[in-house]
Design an enzyme around this catalytic site. Structure first.
Site, short mmCIF file in Angstrom:
data_model
loop_
_atom_site.label_atom_id
_atom_site.label_comp_id
_atom_site.label_asym_id
_atom_site.label_seq_id
_atom_site.Cartn_x
_atom_site.Cartn_y
_atom_site.Cartn_z
CB CYS A 1 -0.91 -0.04 1.23
SG CYS A 1 -1.96 1.40 1.41
CB CYS B 1 -0.83 2.82 3.86
SG CYS B 1 -2.31 2.17 3.10
CG ASP B 2 2.93 1.23 4.44
OD1 ASP B 2 2.38 1.77 5.42
OD2 ASP B 2 2.78 0.04 4.14
C1 LIG Z 1 0.48 -3.42 5.39
C2 LIG Z 1 -0.79 -2.61 5.28
C3 LIG Z 1 -0.75 -1.28 5.65
C4 LIG Z 1 -1.92 -0.52 5.55
N1 LIG Z 1 -1.84 0.77 5.98
C5 LIG Z 1 -2.96 1.53 5.93
C6 LIG Z 1 -2.93 2.87 6.43
O1 LIG Z 1 -1.92 3.35 6.91
N2 LIG Z 1 -4.08 3.57 6.33
C7 LIG Z 1 -5.25 3.07 5.80
O2 LIG Z 1 -6.24 3.76 5.75
N3 LIG Z 1 -5.29 1.80 5.34
C8 LIG Z 1 -4.20 1.02 5.39
N4 LIG Z 1 -4.24 -0.26 4.93
C9 LIG Z 1 -5.53 -0.77 4.41
C10 LIG Z 1 -6.47 -1.12 5.59
O3 LIG Z 1 -5.78 -1.95 6.49
C11 LIG Z 1 -7.73 -1.84 5.09
O4 LIG Z 1 -8.39 -1.08 4.12
C12 LIG Z 1 -8.72 -2.12 6.23
O5 LIG Z 1 -8.05 -2.62 7.37
C13 LIG Z 1 -9.79 -3.09 5.78
O6 LIG Z 1 -10.53 -3.53 6.88
P1 LIG Z 1 -11.59 -4.72 6.75
O7 LIG Z 1 -12.15 -4.93 8.09
O8 LIG Z 1 -12.52 -4.44 5.63
O9 LIG Z 1 -10.75 -5.98 6.26
P2 LIG Z 1 -9.55 -6.78 6.96
O10 LIG Z 1 -8.69 -5.91 7.76
O11 LIG Z 1 -8.94 -7.56 5.84
O12 LIG Z 1 -10.29 -7.77 7.96
C14 LIG Z 1 -10.98 -8.90 7.51
C15 LIG Z 1 -10.87 -9.99 8.57
O13 LIG Z 1 -11.71 -11.07 8.19
C16 LIG Z 1 -11.05 -12.28 8.51
N5 LIG Z 1 -11.64 -13.34 7.67
C17 LIG Z 1 -11.55 -13.47 6.33
N6 LIG Z 1 -12.22 -14.56 5.92
C18 LIG Z 1 -12.74 -15.13 7.05
C19 LIG Z 1 -13.53 -16.31 7.28
N7 LIG Z 1 -13.92 -17.10 6.28
N8 LIG Z 1 -13.87 -16.62 8.56
C20 LIG Z 1 -13.48 -15.82 9.60
N9 LIG Z 1 -12.73 -14.69 9.44
C21 LIG Z 1 -12.37 -14.35 8.17
C22 LIG Z 1 -9.59 -11.99 8.18
O14 LIG Z 1 -8.74 -12.91 8.85
C23 LIG Z 1 -9.45 -10.56 8.68
O15 LIG Z 1 -9.03 -10.51 10.03
C24 LIG Z 1 -3.11 -1.07 5.03
C25 LIG Z 1 -3.15 -2.41 4.63
C26 LIG Z 1 -2.01 -3.19 4.78
C27 LIG Z 1 -2.06 -4.64 4.39
#
Ligand SMILES: Cc1cc2nc3c(=O)[nH]c(=O)nc-3n(C[C@H](O)[C@H](O)[C@H](O)COP(=O)(O)OP(=O)(O)OC[C@H]3O[C@@H](n4cnc5c(N)ncnc54)[C@H](O)[C@@H]3O)c2cc1C
Length: 303
Positions: free
Chosen positions: A131, A134-135
């Site tokens: 990303c 982000c980074d």
């Molecule tokens: C390295 C990195 C740095 C980032 N830095 C930033 C930043 O600085 N600022 C920013 O705005 N965004 C950043 N992002 C993006 C941000 O993290 C995401 O947009 C946000 O966290 C998405 O949240 P979410 O809850 O939709 O999904 P996720 O965080 O992907 O959470 C989904 C969860 O569902 C779980 N899951 C999936 N399938 C199943 C299943 N079948 N059964 C049970 N559990 C399941 C997964 O294990 C996961 O824990 C970054 C992303 C990464 C990878």
């Protein structure tokens, strides 16, 4: 029977739980792996409103404390499928456990596509980032590499070129597959050097990235000595298991409307797992708030 089952304890899932709990609903969160989701892997977050800087892990911990203090139950279970039975849903885990709820919020996020080459897993977050938005700013003033050939890669390259003295853009084939307009902009940037027809074979470094080794078409190898490499080779949603109950677009993202409702009444989708333009913390939290509220309203109106 729980009112709402949330699948995924990322920012979207936990924010959905927060809103549902505050609307008087009982909530069970099922998480397969990492409490906090993707953001737990980020060493530094600087774009979350009101927080100047925080680690992803701390942000996730704070949210987890907030939802569990309000009464959310959390179980470590990988959800395999959702079955509808009348007006309730059975959520079935990999271990064959069945959980019943009146409404389900799918918040399963995405995974950035990985190469699965040596060094990648060990150096993620230590120079390898998926990303640039982000980074990228952490590497201001440094030479960086970017691997990818689509719109995300092009946008990241252009962004990085605004504060890095040199950006190596590395592609597998001899062209870009993103918008022509973006390619044109990229071509105007003197500090971007495009290297076509190479494939990454190894990330170098022990505790921090020190370089990326590539293979040319003639099988010769070379290493770019950079401290940061941004990988933009696509994202992978994890929604296949739910296509009996929600519609997926052609990339596998869940189709849902403004209220995060899917084609099945009582099933909602929030966060990175659904079709949308911007996948970030704030939009994940926003979806979570909307879905948590919509699921609560659905229960009030139907039970
Ligand atoms: C390295 C990195 C740095 C980032 N830095 C930033 C930043 O600085 N600022 C920013 O705005 N965004 C950043 N992002 C993006 C941000 O993290 C995401 O947009 C946000 O966290 C998405 O949240 P979410 O809850 O939709 O999904 P996720 O965080 O992907 O959470 C989904 C969860 O569902 C779980 N899951 C999936 N399938 C199943 C299943 N079948 N059964 C049970 N559990 C399941 C997964 O294990 C996961 O824990 C970054 C992303 C990464 C990878």
């Amino acid at each position: 029977m729980t009112d709402i089952i949330v699948i995924g304890a990322g920012v979207a899932g936990m924010t959905a739980a927060l809103n549902a709990l505050r609307n008087g609903k009982t909530v069970l969160i099922l998480e397969q792996e990492t409490l906090g989701g993707q953001i737990s892997f980020s060493p530094r977050v600087e774009n979350f409103p009101t927080i100047t800087q925080i680690t992803g892990m701390e942000l996730a911990d704070r949210l987890y404390e907030q939802v569990t203090a309000l009464g959310a139950e959390v179980e470590l279970e990988k959800v395999e499928r959702i079955e509808q039975q009348g007006n309730v849903f059975n959520v079935i885990s990999e271990d064959d456990k069945s959980f019943t709820a009146r409404s389900v919020i799918i918040a399963t996020g995405v995974k950035s596509r990985r190469f699965t080459i040596p060094g990648e897993e060990e150096l993620e977050g230590k120079g390898i980032s998926y990303c640039a938005l982000c980074d990228g700013a952490f590497y201001k003033g440094q030479e960086v590499a970017l691997i990818g050939d689509g719109n995300t890669a092009l946008q990241y390259a252009i962004l990085l070129s605004s504060y890095c003295p040199k950006v190596y853009v590395c592609t597998l084939f001899d062209k870009f597959f993103g918008d022509k307009a973006l390619v044109k902009v990229l071509e105007t940037k003197e500090n971007i050097e495009v290297v076509h027809n190479i494939s990454a074979i190894r990330f170098e470094g022990e505790s921090e990235l020190t370089g990326v080794t590539f293979k040319r078409q003639d099988n010769s190898e070379f290493t770019l000595n950079v401290k940061a490499c941004f990988v933009a080779i696509g994202q992978v949603p994890k929604n296949e298991a739910f296509k009996n109950i929600v519609d997926l677009d052609n990339e596998g993202y869940i189709i849902s409307n403004e209220t995060c409702a899917t084609r099945t009444l009582g099933v909602f989708a929030a966060g990175d797992c659904r079709t949308k333009d911007v996948r970030q913390l704030t939009t994940a939290a926003s979806d979570g708030a909307v879905a948590g509220y919509a699921a609560s309203q659905y229960i009030d109106q139907n039970f």
